[in-house]
Design a protein around this motif. Structure first.
Motif, mmCIF file in Angstrom:
data_model
loop_
_atom_site.group_PDB
_atom_site.id
_atom_site.type_symbol
_atom_site.label_atom_id
_atom_site.label_comp_id
_atom_site.label_asym_id
_atom_site.label_seq_id
_atom_site.Cartn_x
_atom_site.Cartn_y
_atom_site.Cartn_z
ATOM 1 N N LEU A 233 88.724 118.094 -29.676
ATOM 2 C CA LEU A 233 87.903 117.280 -28.779
ATOM 3 C C LEU A 233 87.869 115.828 -29.245
ATOM 4 O O LEU A 233 88.007 114.893 -28.438
ATOM 5 C CB LEU A 233 86.480 117.842 -28.711
ATOM 6 N N GLY A 234 87.672 115.629 -30.549
ATOM 7 C CA GLY A 234 87.667 114.273 -31.086
ATOM 8 C C GLY A 234 88.987 113.567 -30.829
ATOM 9 O O GLY A 234 89.016 112.382 -30.474
ATOM 10 N N ILE B 152 80.689 109.952 -29.429
ATOM 11 C CA ILE B 152 81.068 111.369 -29.332
ATOM 12 C C ILE B 152 82.132 111.696 -30.372
ATOM 13 O O ILE B 152 82.087 112.736 -31.036
ATOM 14 C CB ILE B 152 81.571 111.696 -27.913
ATOM 15 N N VAL B 153 83.095 110.779 -30.519
ATOM 16 C CA VAL B 153 84.145 110.975 -31.530
ATOM 17 C C VAL B 153 83.537 111.023 -32.932
ATOM 18 O O VAL B 153 83.914 111.874 -33.755
ATOM 19 C CB VAL B 153 85.195 109.842 -31.434
ATOM 20 N N CYS C 251 81.818 107.192 -25.762
ATOM 21 C CA CYS C 251 82.943 108.030 -26.189
ATOM 22 C C CYS C 251 83.177 107.910 -27.692
ATOM 23 O O CYS C 251 83.456 108.908 -28.368
ATOM 24 C CB CYS C 251 84.207 107.643 -25.427
ATOM 25 N N SER D 220 92.884 109.521 -25.805
ATOM 26 C CA SER D 220 93.098 109.502 -24.352
ATOM 27 C C SER D 220 92.062 108.645 -23.624
ATOM 28 O O SER D 220 92.398 107.647 -22.994
ATOM 29 C CB SER D 220 93.079 110.931 -23.806
ATOM 30 N N LEU D 221 90.798 109.018 -23.738
ATOM 31 C CA LEU D 221 89.758 108.296 -23.005
ATOM 32 C C LEU D 221 89.526 106.898 -23.562
ATOM 33 O O LEU D 221 89.360 105.938 -22.800
ATOM 34 C CB LEU D 221 88.454 109.091 -23.038
ATOM 35 N N VAL D 222 89.501 106.783 -24.880
ATOM 36 C CA VAL D 222 89.166 105.485 -25.491
ATOM 37 C C VAL D 222 90.137 104.381 -25.075
ATOM 38 O O VAL D 222 89.704 103.290 -24.668
ATOM 39 C CB VAL D 222 89.076 105.617 -27.029
ATOM 40 N N CYS E 4 81.966 114.349 -33.402
ATOM 41 C CA CYS E 4 82.997 115.358 -33.655
ATOM 42 C C CYS E 4 83.469 115.274 -35.103
ATOM 43 O O CYS E 4 83.706 116.306 -35.748
ATOM 44 C CB CYS E 4 84.179 115.164 -32.702
ATOM 45 N N VAL F 209 89.440 112.692 -26.976
ATOM 46 C CA VAL F 209 88.627 111.545 -26.569
ATOM 47 C C VAL F 209 89.163 110.266 -27.203
ATOM 48 O O VAL F 209 89.321 109.235 -26.537
ATOM 49 C CB VAL F 209 87.150 111.762 -26.955
ATOM 50 N N ALA F 210 89.475 110.330 -28.508
ATOM 51 C CA ALA F 210 89.910 109.127 -29.228
ATOM 52 C C ALA F 210 91.267 108.627 -28.760
ATOM 53 O O ALA F 210 91.500 107.421 -28.683
ATOM 54 C CB ALA F 210 89.941 109.400 -30.726
#
Length: 639
Positions: free
Chosen positions: A215-216, A265-266, A262, A222-224, A269, A219-220
């Protein structure tokens, strides 16, 4: 026997193992000390005296084995806890600190931008200018490229940890007090699985370290970058800009706050991962390659569970192994407690290729790359289609991120398949057995593959690095590209000198300079053409079926070697590291192959063994059929 009786018997056996520091076997409700097997059976000659099958200790099919946990140094040394650098506490702490720092800097920039906009509504922001070229090189780089480059590099750091967590999680499961089921360990494969589905698979098996890590990473990496691309904009909108008016770099609060969230969240994680990694791996050193698993299988009787699985698919292997727990004890793989599992096995196709190397996945992937390559100039230079990227400036970064994820999956498949491909060609050198690109730093991987002469692995690995660069380059293409064609962007604007044109469609009204736009566009097209070319080469070279089943699990390797004569070479090597193991194997001068060979039991088997083997493997063909051998009841019609 009721479940309560079974549980009580297991508890007493485990207590006895803890108190004595010895391995305890339980069969027919009678505990039996089998410690002499672990202390005496150190070579295959002595093991032959214990069983009719050479190299295996006979054991009852429903016998359970219990092992000391490692809390009693008098009886059993402290459990080893080797882990790679990218899984160490200080590395994960660094990832957490970086995430918090990036989130803090992003919020600070957002506050500065908002405050300046309140004070100067018409031209407030982080920087203000009339023309982009009035900014210094450092200011322009800091605005346009530094944020996305930092976010992409931070995602790479997470990928390095995530790959190791997924690779070694089965060993952590095996090192638990009571071991783990085959589905949680020997048959678990995260590396060839689609990365965005890994958290769901990990959640199903409650393997929390993999959940936090994957998950980390998602997010780190892709989304970031996508949110970072959208968070910093140039004000006013391009359609409202005039050449002589003030422009400003502003932080969009909505996108910025989403980005900061995000990153938090990282960081969370990372904290959860650090807590989850307080476990011990049970490993003395890095279990690299086929040799790392083979060395763990010479002391125990685990190989008896793989009888008859030479050509079996992974679901068939799992079906045979599901009735037992397995454990990593003193650097060796052992059978553990016998269980009565009612887990349903979903029979799948017999395609031995990893998911991304199958043509039904390859054709759409290459088609997607091809369409995006065509779309880039259309979205950049055609006014009607360019409105899309100008309205959604993060779209190009998002598509590049999808390409990166899919390419990394293919890269993972190619690097894991390489040792088996070399073995299928026969007469592979000893270092093939310790070859393990899965545990190689992705930034160093192309160089190591080049030094080994594995050029396809090198090209695909280099493509992964270019895919990261692609994410940075496409962030500069959400402008009207016609303005950067000489003669179409205003008077005297074919270089970086000021011009006298004041039209609103002048290139200096965009957020790109002449050089930055063309470098980004050329690099983007080069990378996409490179990825298409290497993808075509990869599917031409690696889409063939040269294996009886998929690779990626320990069980698949154990099924290949359970009757191999080469196991003699791995006796007492379970504590050697990869370099020592390679030197040990190279001393014999032997070569190795994947194919048909006569096993230790005198029967024909399909797997990995030392040369000379009987025959190479051809997918879908059983070499033993139609072969006349003494003792086989074959008529001439059957032959």
């Amino acid at each position: 026997m009721t479940a309560d009786v079974v549980d009580e018997q297991a508890k007493k056996a485990q207590d006895e193992a803890e108190n004595t520091g010895k391995v305890v076997a339980v069969a027919a409700e009678v505990p039996v000390d089998i410690s002499e097997f672990t202390g005496v059976a150190r070579d295959f000659d002595s093991m032959r005296t214990l069983t009719a099958e050479a190299g295996l200790i006979s054991s009852g099919a429903q016998t359970s084995y219990f092992f000391p946990e490692g809390k009693f140094p008098i009886h059993y040394p402290q459990m080893p806890a080797w882990r790679p650098l990218t899984m160490s506490s200080w590395w994960i702490l660094m990832l957490i600190i970086l995430a918090l720092a990036l989130a803090g800097v992003q919020e600070y920039l957002c506050q500065v931008s908002l405050r300046d906009v309140r004070d100067h509504p018409k031209n407030g922001g982080l920087w203000k200018f009339k023309k982009v070229n009035s900014l210094s090189v450092a200011e322009y780089f800091t605005w346009q490229y530094a944020p996305i480059m930092i976010s992409v590099f931070y995602g790479v750091l997470w990928q390095m940890s995530d790959f190791e967590v997924k690779r070694l999680e089965p060993f952590y499961q095996l090192s638990k007090k009571t071991g783990a089921t085959a589905g949680e360990s020997l048959n678990m494969d995260y590396l060839t699985f689609l990365s965005f589905l890994v958290p769901l698979r990990a959640l199903r098996h409650r393997q929390y370290a993999v959940i936090y890590s994957s998950l980390g990473t998602l997010v780190a990496s892709s989304l970031v970058p996508v949110l970072q691309s959208a968070s910093m904009t140039m004000w006013p909108d391009e359609k409202d800009r005039n050449l002589g008016d003030w422009k400003a770099v502003r932080v969009e609060p909505a996108w910025s706050r989403a980005l900061s969230a995000c990153l938090l969240i990282v960081a969370a994680c990372g904290g959860a991962l650090m807590y989850a990694m307080q476990r011990k791996s049970g490993l003395q050193s890095d279990p690299k390659g086929i040799a790392g698993i083979a060395a763990m299988a010479t002391k125990s009787h685990i190989l008896t569970d793989f009888k008859g699985l030479d050509q079996a698919s992974l679901p068939q292997i799992h079906k045979q192994l599901r009735q037992r727990r397995y454990i990593l004890h003193k650097s060796s793989l052992w059978q553990g407690e016998y269980i009565k599992s009612k887990e349903k096995i979903h029979e799948q196709g017999s395609d031995p290729r990893p998911l991304m190397l199958r043509m039904w996945a390859g054709v759409p992937f290459i088609g997607f790359l091809f369409l995006f390559t065509i779309a880039v100039p259309l979205l950049t230079f055609v006014e009607e289609t360019g409105i899309i990227t100008q309205t959604l400036p993060w779209m190009m970064t998002g598509i590049a991120t999808v390409i990166r994820i899919l390419w990394n999956t293919m890269n993972s498949d190619v690097r894991m398949l390489q040792p088996f491909y070399l073995l299928s060609l026969r007469h592979a050198p000893a270092k093939t057995l310790t070859l393990d690109y899965a545990g190689t730093n992705p930034l160093w991987l192309p160089f190591e593959a080049f030094l080994n002469g594995h050029y396809l692995v090198m090209l695909v690995a280099f493509g992964s690095i270019l895919a990261e660069i692609l994410t940075v380059c496409v962030s500069s293409l959400s402008v009207d590209g016609k303005k950067f064609i000489p003669g179409f962007g205003g008077q005297n604007q074919d270089d970086d000198h000021d011009g006298d044109n004041s039209e609103s469609n002048d290139r200096w009204n965009t957020d790109q300079t002449f050089r930055s736009f063309w470098w980004s566009f050329i690099l983007t097209m080069f990378i996409l053409i490179y990825l298409i070319s290497i993808a075509l080469l990869t599917y031409a070279k690696r889409s063939q079926k040269f294996m009886p089943r998929e690779i990626g699990t320990m069980a698949s390797v154990l099924a290949f070697i359970h009757q191999s004569k080469m196991l003699f070479s791995f006796i007492d090597t379970e504590k050697l590291n990869s370099r020592e193991m390679t030197k040990h194997l190279e001393k014999s001068g032997k070569t190795y192959a994947l194919g048909w060979f006569q096993g230790r039991d005198g029967e024909d088997h399909l797997g990995i063994d030392e040369e000379e083997i009987s025959s190479a493997y051809v997918f879908g063909k059983d070499w033993t059929e139609g072969r006349l051998r003494p003792g086989r009841d074959l008529t001439w019609e059957v032959y």
